[in-house]
Design a protein around this motif. Sequence first.
Motif, PDB file in Angstrom:
ATOM      1  N   GLN A   1      30.891  10.653  39.546  1.00 43.18           N
ATOM      2  CA  GLN A   1      31.703  11.273  40.598  1.00 43.18           C
ATOM      3  C   GLN A   1      31.013  12.453  41.233  1.00 43.18           C
ATOM      4  N   SER A   2      30.185  13.122  40.448  1.00 45.85           N
ATOM      5  CA  SER A   2      29.708  14.415  40.915  1.00 45.85           C
ATOM      6  C   SER A   2      28.552  14.262  41.886  1.00 45.85           C
ATOM      7  N   PHE A   3      28.154  15.383  42.438  1.00 51.18           N
ATOM      8  CA  PHE A   3      27.195  15.479  43.514  1.00 51.18           C
ATOM      9  C   PHE A   3      25.921  16.041  42.882  1.00 51.18           C
TER      10      PHE A   3
ATOM     11  N   PHE B   1      21.565   9.100  44.496  1.00 49.85           N
ATOM     12  CA  PHE B   1      22.796   9.353  45.235  1.00 49.85           C
ATOM     13  C   PHE B   1      22.578   9.027  46.706  1.00 49.85           C
TER      14      PHE B   1
END
Lengths: 344, 750
Positions: free
Chosen positions: B479-481, B439
């Motif tokens: 989409q998530s963190f 990320f």
Amino acid sequence: MPANALRERLASLTGGSQPRPRHLPPARAAPAEFEPVDTPFGTAWRWEEVLPVGRLRRARPAYVLGDLAPDDFCFVDTETTGLAGGTGTYAFCAAIARPHELGVQLVQLFLHEPSGEPAFLWALARELERTPGMATYNGAAFDLPLLRTRWLLARLPGELPEPRHLDLLHLARGLLRPRLDSCTLRSVEERLLGFERVDDIAGELIPQAYFDHLRQGWSQHLPAVLEHNRQDVLSLQHLLHRLLARLNGEDPLMEGLDWLALGLHLHRRGRRSSGWRALRTAAELGEPRAELMIARRKAILLEWRLRRPAAALRIVEAALDRLGPEADLEKRLARLRKRARRSG
Amino acid sequence: MVAVPPFDAAAFPGEITLDHLIPASPGEYVELPRDLPEPLADALRARGIDRLFSHQAQARAAALAGRHLVVVTPTASGKTLCYNLPVLERILARPESRALYLFPTKALAQDQMVELGEMAARLPVRLKVHTYDGDTPAGQRTAIREAGHIVLTNPDMLHTGILPHHTRWRKLFSALDYVVVDELHTYRGLFGSQVANVLRRLKRICEFYGSSPRFLCASATIANPRQLAERLLEEEDVELVDRSGAPRGERRLVFYNPPLLNRALGVRRSSLLEACRIASPWIKRGVQTIAFCRSRVSVEVMLSYLQQSLAPSLDARRRVRGYRGGYLPLRRREIEAGLRSGEVTCVVSTNALELGVDIGTLQAAVLVGYPGTIASTWQQLGRAGRRSGSVAVFVASSSPLDQFIVRHPEYFLASSPEEGLIDADNLLVQAGHLQAALFELPFAQAERFGRADVGGLLDLFAEDGVASLSGDRWYWNKQSFPAEDVSLRRMAADNVVIVDTSGTRPEVIGEMDQFSAPTMLHEEAIYLQEGAQYHVDRLDWEEKKAYVRPVEVDYYTTALNSFSVRVLDRFGGPDGEPLNRSHGEVKLTSLAAMFKKIRFHTHENIGSGPIKLPEQTLHTTAYWTSLDDSVTRSIGKDEMEAGLQGLAHALRHVGSLRLMCDPRDLGAVAEVRSPFTRRPTVTVYEVYPGGVGYAARLYELHEELLRAAADLVRDCPCLSGCPSCIGPLHEVEGAKEACLQMLYANALPA
């Protein structure tokens, strides 16, 4: 991924099983309507069309534009891989709409795969440079910080060019909040512009549409996402003119509540005299809060500036009569009556 | 105020097993170096420092030479100056320089902030020192990111709040010269393995921005500080500064075992009450004393005893205070200041006051129960260390570890403190952080994560749609963190949460790994925590919640489960006879079928019930030992099983003792005939899936563990073994003998 599922998957990595097949990504092409554009960082993918402008009622400029005219602005919106922010979220398409002699020019850039991001951003920068102003919806808090971050991570020279920015969300909130409980672009589109999209894709599905494209090389929902992005910037253009009209008091659909919102918004922005004018209009249209503010202001002016407490008292009494009990007015009433008694 | 507080052994009816005098040591000093910038030298002199301890000078020299370092010196030896001095010196020379300080908790960071702020205030440069954590107001965050010279934070904030947003921190990362890691020894076990991966991400981001910071670490005494630092930082050649130049007064060390009340059951007089009796005369004479208790409940109990009994002689409420990590910062500051100034005579605390916080040095320390590790014990004893002389007393409780330590003071004195162990390459831990790293910055194809080859994991992520390969880099595809899904202090595993429903509101009192839960948290089980009993009223397996209620009953429960151990891969051994050793990767399966209720002391079976929970599996690393025929030939069948269980229980206990881990981090299984070794076998396994480095170490310590286990079992005073030393199968006659026979076989020459 649920913890237990991950554990099972990882177990397959150990225990000396046979080597896994190497992963090969699919070929990922931009949709057919996009044309390649050369940039110093590789190929970017760009689509362009000129559309007639539709029922756009052009508004006069207002203070929010600074010294620019409405036609100096382009309208920008991005679709991203998520809302989480941070360094792992990126924009995979961007739409830019700008006025054209034949109507409106609509440009869209598509990131066919992440390795093409420097080219994508460079091409976007070239689009942004073409107008002195730029309008977005929530760009100040979301799109622009995201694009700046991507620019840094892509190690592009210099900075993302940023023309004078107008965030229509702030303006919409200020002028429309008493009317609408939600200021999402969709709500504003429907309630203010009177336009309802047909078969629009749900926001939550957008990132996945792109991930499918990356993973499989094709995506069922991608065309709908691109269409959604284009529609967003076209709406922004209409929205700008509508909001300008409101700011100028030239929107024929404005009612008392809207004039009140305008008055309060102008006050917040330090534009007092225009603000009072709007509130007076609201009061004339019977908007009680506006009447209250006007009455209070008159009473203050009469009592302290013009030193005519009797006249102030009459204003306050009339207002209480019309509007019913109100704490501030009642305090004034009590004080003015005491003054009247003392002066005989 | 007396010199060394008196302790008259004769006044106490228990047994003194150690009365040891550690002689005073003079300080080793170095003049303030001439090349130290004048403003900094002035600032030091203004604080009363006109010369450095030898270890402070050594640390500075190493930092100036561009080395990573780890300082290991006792409390109150000026350890923080070892890292503050190089950092401040660099900033004075180069105002754009930046430093990042890591503390394990917010509280410690905030304490250090005050300390650092005081130094910084005396310098001519306007130094911006800030804490950046969950409590930092939003309005200040931008300013800190842009301009803060020194940012104090904790690993959790670094993990979710800073690294994933690194572009906002580019001014810090591009000019980062130093990273200070304080309390290095806390980064061990699971937490340490996770933090090692956070540091891998940090270094990766620094490389992106072109910086290569030096790490300045400080640690409490553990056996392997340099090795832990090298593993945590993935750096070779870390300089070790472990010779303290700070002076120490004479110290008297006493081990006290309260008298036996019941020989058959091994029950002794309460250690808490004995500790009160020891401390009271000191407190009355104004001797500054610290008492360490094992739990918050004990702190409150001891505090109220002391305050009540001392009330007629002095203002007990003001002079005798309690202390816990959970107290509000203002209250903690007040008590700490009171200790430094002398207004507070006695503080009763949990291990929250073991380290870190400056409370000056006191004259007396009382340890109520064994703190759990050799290292902690020395830390707590070390809180009493005044230059005029001090005394420290360890009062043992009846628990088996306590009894072992108090009866074997030579073990304690001779033992090097426990080791800090981590395994940064535990796959489950690494996977979570690899996602976070992805990320943060895309991964190049052949890029390693620290030293780890992560190609296999990346391919796995691609298959699962979590990562995507584009050009020659891997990108985050969700989409998530990801950092949000990784908790540094827990394994990514669905633990069962233990909820106490007795109060006005349900309260979470603990957690247990899924694998052990069916045998310990089944419905109607009696669950023990911190010495208190809880009845499990309901276990919601779907939700992973166990609802319990405190009770006081005269029985315990034990689950019957069938355990099987399947060895997937052997990394070491089999080696040695007649009890050989091996370690490797195992898959454990456990099926709990039913449980029994057993009354204390009489061992009557007073009830039983079924357990209807699914079979559990666990992939992890383990150490095992299997017994040669020669050992087991003469042992009867029943005694064999019980003896093996006893061996398993003892090995698990001495293992956790030696590795400085929570006993619940390890499990043990005994098999009369293992399908893998075809011999009687005891396996000690790691509870965290994939292991965090304990199993390999247990394998290395094999001989030592067997000796310690023999001592533990032999010296248990009960006649045939008891729950303390050999676990729940003590009701079998001859279990203790069988167990000892197995253990002693190892001591015989081949």
